[in-house]
Each structure stands twice: as structure tokens, then as C-alpha cells.
Design an enzyme around this catalytic site. Sequence first.
Site, short mmCIF file in Angstrom:
data_model
loop_
_atom_site.label_atom_id
_atom_site.label_comp_id
_atom_site.label_asym_id
_atom_site.label_seq_id
_atom_site.Cartn_x
_atom_site.Cartn_y
_atom_site.Cartn_z
N ASP A 86 -17.75 11.79 -8.15
CA ASP A 86 -17.10 12.67 -7.19
C ASP A 86 -15.66 12.86 -7.66
OD1 ASP A 86 -15.82 13.72 -4.87
OD2 ASP A 86 -17.35 12.80 -3.59
N LYS A 110 -16.39 26.01 -2.26
CA LYS A 110 -15.93 27.38 -2.50
C LYS A 110 -16.31 28.38 -1.41
CE LYS A 110 -19.80 29.16 -5.06
NZ LYS A 110 -20.40 29.78 -6.19
N LEU A 148 -10.88 26.03 -13.16
CA LEU A 148 -11.29 27.35 -12.70
C LEU A 148 -10.65 27.65 -11.34
CD1 LEU A 148 -13.39 26.82 -14.92
CD2 LEU A 148 -15.03 28.05 -13.53
N LYS A 152 -8.87 34.50 -4.73
CA LYS A 152 -8.51 34.15 -3.34
C LYS A 152 -7.28 33.23 -3.28
CE LYS A 152 -13.06 35.08 -1.49
NZ LYS A 152 -13.51 35.82 -2.71
N VAL A 193 -18.19 36.49 -9.18
CA VAL A 193 -19.11 36.38 -10.31
C VAL A 193 -20.44 37.00 -9.91
CG1 VAL A 193 -20.31 34.78 -11.83
CG2 VAL A 193 -17.97 34.30 -11.12
N VAL A 194 -20.88 37.99 -10.69
CA VAL A 194 -22.14 38.67 -10.39
C VAL A 194 -23.26 37.62 -10.40
CG1 VAL A 194 -23.70 40.54 -11.09
CG2 VAL A 194 -21.29 40.65 -11.71
N THR A 218 -19.35 44.76 5.53
CA THR A 218 -18.26 44.35 6.43
C THR A 218 -17.31 45.52 6.71
OG1 THR A 218 -17.15 43.47 4.49
CG2 THR A 218 -18.28 41.88 5.87
N ARG A 277 -14.89 39.70 8.12
CA ARG A 277 -15.06 38.35 8.67
C ARG A 277 -13.74 37.57 8.64
NH1 ARG A 277 -19.92 36.37 5.01
NH2 ARG A 277 -18.46 37.18 3.50
N GLU A 280 -11.30 36.89 5.47
CA GLU A 280 -11.65 37.81 4.38
C GLU A 280 -10.55 38.87 4.23
OE1 GLU A 280 -16.25 39.04 3.41
OE2 GLU A 280 -15.31 39.83 5.18
N1 LIG Z 1 -18.79 31.92 -8.01
C1 LIG Z 1 -17.74 32.74 -7.94
O1 LIG Z 1 -17.88 33.92 -7.55
C2 LIG Z 1 -16.39 32.24 -8.36
C3 LIG Z 1 -15.35 33.16 -8.49
C4 LIG Z 1 -14.10 32.71 -8.88
C5 LIG Z 1 -13.89 31.36 -9.14
N2 LIG Z 1 -14.92 30.47 -8.97
C6 LIG Z 1 -14.64 29.04 -9.21
O2 LIG Z 1 -15.48 28.62 -10.27
C7 LIG Z 1 -15.82 27.24 -10.10
C8 LIG Z 1 -17.31 27.05 -10.25
O3 LIG Z 1 -17.97 27.85 -9.29
P1 LIG Z 1 -19.56 27.89 -9.19
O4 LIG Z 1 -19.92 29.27 -8.77
O5 LIG Z 1 -20.17 27.32 -10.42
O6 LIG Z 1 -19.78 26.89 -7.95
P2 LIG Z 1 -21.14 26.21 -7.46
O7 LIG Z 1 -22.31 26.88 -8.06
O8 LIG Z 1 -21.04 26.09 -5.97
O9 LIG Z 1 -21.05 24.74 -8.10
C9 LIG Z 1 -20.12 23.80 -7.65
C10 LIG Z 1 -20.30 22.53 -8.47
O10 LIG Z 1 -19.32 21.57 -8.05
C11 LIG Z 1 -19.98 20.33 -7.76
N3 LIG Z 1 -19.17 19.63 -6.79
C12 LIG Z 1 -18.84 20.02 -5.52
N4 LIG Z 1 -18.08 19.10 -4.95
C13 LIG Z 1 -17.89 18.11 -5.88
C14 LIG Z 1 -17.18 16.89 -5.88
N5 LIG Z 1 -16.49 16.49 -4.81
N6 LIG Z 1 -17.19 16.13 -6.99
C15 LIG Z 1 -17.90 16.52 -8.09
N7 LIG Z 1 -18.58 17.67 -8.14
C16 LIG Z 1 -18.59 18.44 -7.04
C17 LIG Z 1 -21.37 20.74 -7.30
O11 LIG Z 1 -22.35 19.71 -7.48
P3 LIG Z 1 -22.60 18.57 -6.37
O12 LIG Z 1 -22.67 19.27 -5.06
O13 LIG Z 1 -23.88 17.94 -6.81
O14 LIG Z 1 -21.46 17.63 -6.49
C18 LIG Z 1 -21.66 21.86 -8.29
O15 LIG Z 1 -22.04 21.30 -9.52
C19 LIG Z 1 -15.24 26.82 -8.75
O16 LIG Z 1 -14.03 26.11 -8.98
C20 LIG Z 1 -14.96 28.12 -8.04
O17 LIG Z 1 -13.86 28.00 -7.16
C21 LIG Z 1 -16.17 30.88 -8.61
#
Ligand SMILES: NC(=O)c1ccc[n+]([C@@H]2O[C@H](COP(=O)([O-])OP(=O)(O)OC[C@H]3O[C@@H](n4cnc5c(N)ncnc54)[C@H](OP(=O)(O)O)[C@@H]3O)[C@@H](O)[C@H]2O)c1
Length: 355
Positions: A86, A110, A148, A152, A193-194, A218, A277, A280
Amino acid sequence: MPQTQAQTHLDASYRDFLTPALDLNDKTILITGGTGSFGKHFVRTVIERFTPQKLIIFSRDELKQYEMAQIFSPEQYPFMRYFIGDVRDEDRLDMAMRGVDIVIHAAALKHVPIAEYNPFECIKTNVMGAENVVRAAIKRGVKHVCALSTDKAANPINLYGASKLASDKIITAAQNMGGVDGPTFSVVRYGNVVGSRGSVVPFFKKMIAEGADHLPITDARMTRFWITLTQGVNFVLSSIAMAKGGEIFVPKIPSMHTVDLAKTLAPNLPHKIIGIRPGEKLHEVMITTDDARSTQELADRYVILPSNRVNLARRWHEAGGQDLADGFSYCSDSNPEKLNTAQLQALLEESQKGA
Ligand SMILES: NC(=O)c1ccc[n+]([C@@H]2O[C@H](COP(=O)([O-])OP(=O)(O)OC[C@H]3O[C@@H](n4cnc5c(N)ncnc54)[C@H](OP(=O)(O)O)[C@@H]3O)[C@@H](O)[C@H]2O)c1
């Protein structure tokens, strides 16, 4: 590299962010949140292009790791390591980072409404987690840390964005803490991210597959920046390759009205306006007017610099960075690069290939 279908369709608006290349052969890489959408695509990309020494997945849930290890098994890919941990636990990070060269910090909570409802949890993971990553990386002599972030985090109006802004500040300020031999710390900030887990594209697709008679919108004016996972992974790798330490890298990517996204996915379904929402924004911003004063422009990205690092600004100018015009901001509404339907289709096709 052969042109993909997406590149053909997206032509000028598609940037691959492949250069400068970062060589990951024989490197030990740790990715927090490695079982998430980004993490899995990152692992797939690394496996396709490199043979690292070790590629360590660091996350909490054993089931997600178990399922991921079925696809990227240590038997087939001997460099794969799965670490339960963690980011709130500095000791565990400290143990996991022994011998690590590069840390990609992707773990986060997120979801905007979930962060609003569980503020203490959001702060513990997104803010305290970033601090723990910094402490462990400095202690263990990691060479590069890249975290990353999200659009927002710029002028945030919700706790998720505010927590990522705090994380960005912790990561960029860490450059002053590690000493001359310490890691380079950098942040990448990008938009939606698409096709990532829980995002609007899979949400609309599920509704369409289940025979919905309309799609909820929305606000018809809403715009968002869009990037694919492939672009996101390439952007992280090339940003690490060029980082001098303390930067926030922002890719030049197109934006689109959410209503046009819905029309592309289901041209014949009517829309129902449900109202914006809580937490947002109508439009997202990646570089505010205030940040723009300490931002430099490169061909495919912007580099936001800490405003007090004069030497760093000089080094970026020497590397070709251009100052931005007074009053510049990088916003999904005023972004001149807008996706049309064919371009979005191509992005969707590309994101399907990586799914
Ligand atoms: N998706 C988007 O549209 C987007 C856009 C801009 C930026 N980002 C950023 O990109 C990054 C990755 O996003 P993603 O889309 O891959 O997110 P995701 O699919 O929700 O994956 C989140 C990951 O973080 C792990 N996690 C959550 N809490 C944790 C903790 N306390 N300790 C260790 N691991 C933890 C989760 O696994 P466990 O739950 O098993 O721990 C999972 O592996 C994030 O920082 C997000 O803010 C995403």
C-alpha cells in the site's frame, strides 16, 4: 515503426510521444498501481520493447495481481515481480524499492465522487502516498521517479484534483530534497484516457450494449482532453528520458465535446441532459494562465517549471523550450486541436487493441 491505423486517420493531431526514447533494457522498474489500466498497458509496452532486469507491480489487491499474473506470468516473463503493498505504508515501499532504477507512481484513488465522500482516504492514498514514494525513492537511491497526474489538478474544484495538485507539489519539490545524486522527480499531467476503467467510454458502451434508449449527457457544452493509453505510456517514458528534475510535463492532445463522443459511439441514440455533477467542470484546463508564465513549449508537449528555479528554466531554454504568450492557458474548450468523428473512431480502435 510501422504506421498504425490510428496514426493514418489521426494524421496531424496524433502525436506518438515516442521520442526521446528511454532504454529500459536491464533496468529495474517499479510501478505503483501496476494492476490498473495504465499499469497493465505499461507492462504490455515494456514487454514488447525491452527486457528489463525486473518489472515490479506494487498494489494492494491480491485478486487483481493474481489475474494479471495469469497474463504476464513470471514463468513466461521471468523479470515480472508482484508485490502486495500500500503506498500509505512507507516501510513496504522502502522494501520494494531496493535496487530499483525507475519508479512510475500511478497508484491513486481517482473517482471524483468517491474522493468527495471519503476525503480522509483520498488524502492518505494520493497525498501521503506521494510523500512515502518520495521518501523511499531518496533513501533507496532510485534514479528516476515519475508520477501520473491529471488535468483535474489544475485550478482544482474537487478533492481528487486538489489531492493530485498536492501530490504534484510534493513530487516536484522533492527535486530539492534528494541532493545532487538523488533521483530526477517529474510529473506527467494529462486528460481523459480513452477506455480506462470507470471512464465515460466504457460507461456509454455498456449502456449501448444493454439496449439503452438514450445516453445521459451532463451538459451539451462540456469538453474534455483525450489521450490513449499507448500515448500515455509513451509520454511517461519520453518525459522521464528528457526530465532534468522538477518538471510537470503536459502533452499536446486534442479535445472533444462529450456530446460528440456520444454521437460517435451511438449515432442514432437520443441524449438526455442530466446536469453537471458536483465537483465537475464544464471544461478542463491543463495549464492555467498563472502556470503558463513558468511554462515552456516544445514541439509535442509543454513543460511547467517551478517558478523559483531560474537555472532549470535556463537549461530548458537551451534545450529549445519557448516561452508562452502572455495570457496563454491550455484549456479543453479553447484548444484549437479538436477531434472529429473519424479521428475519435481511430482513437477508439487503437484503445481496443490495447484493451
Ligand atoms: N484514467 C484516466 O482517465 C486518467 C487520466 C489522467 C490521469 N490519470 C492518473 O493515472 C494514474 C493511473 O490511473 P488508472 O486509470 O490506471 O487507475 P486505475 O485503473 O483505477 O488503477 C489504480 C491502481 O492503483 C492501485 N492502488 C489504489 N490505491 C492504492 C494504494 N493505496 N496503494 C497501492 N496501490 C493502490 C490499484 O490497485 P489496488 O486497488 O489493488 O491497490 C490499481 O492498480 C492515476 O494516478 C490517475 O490519477 C488517469
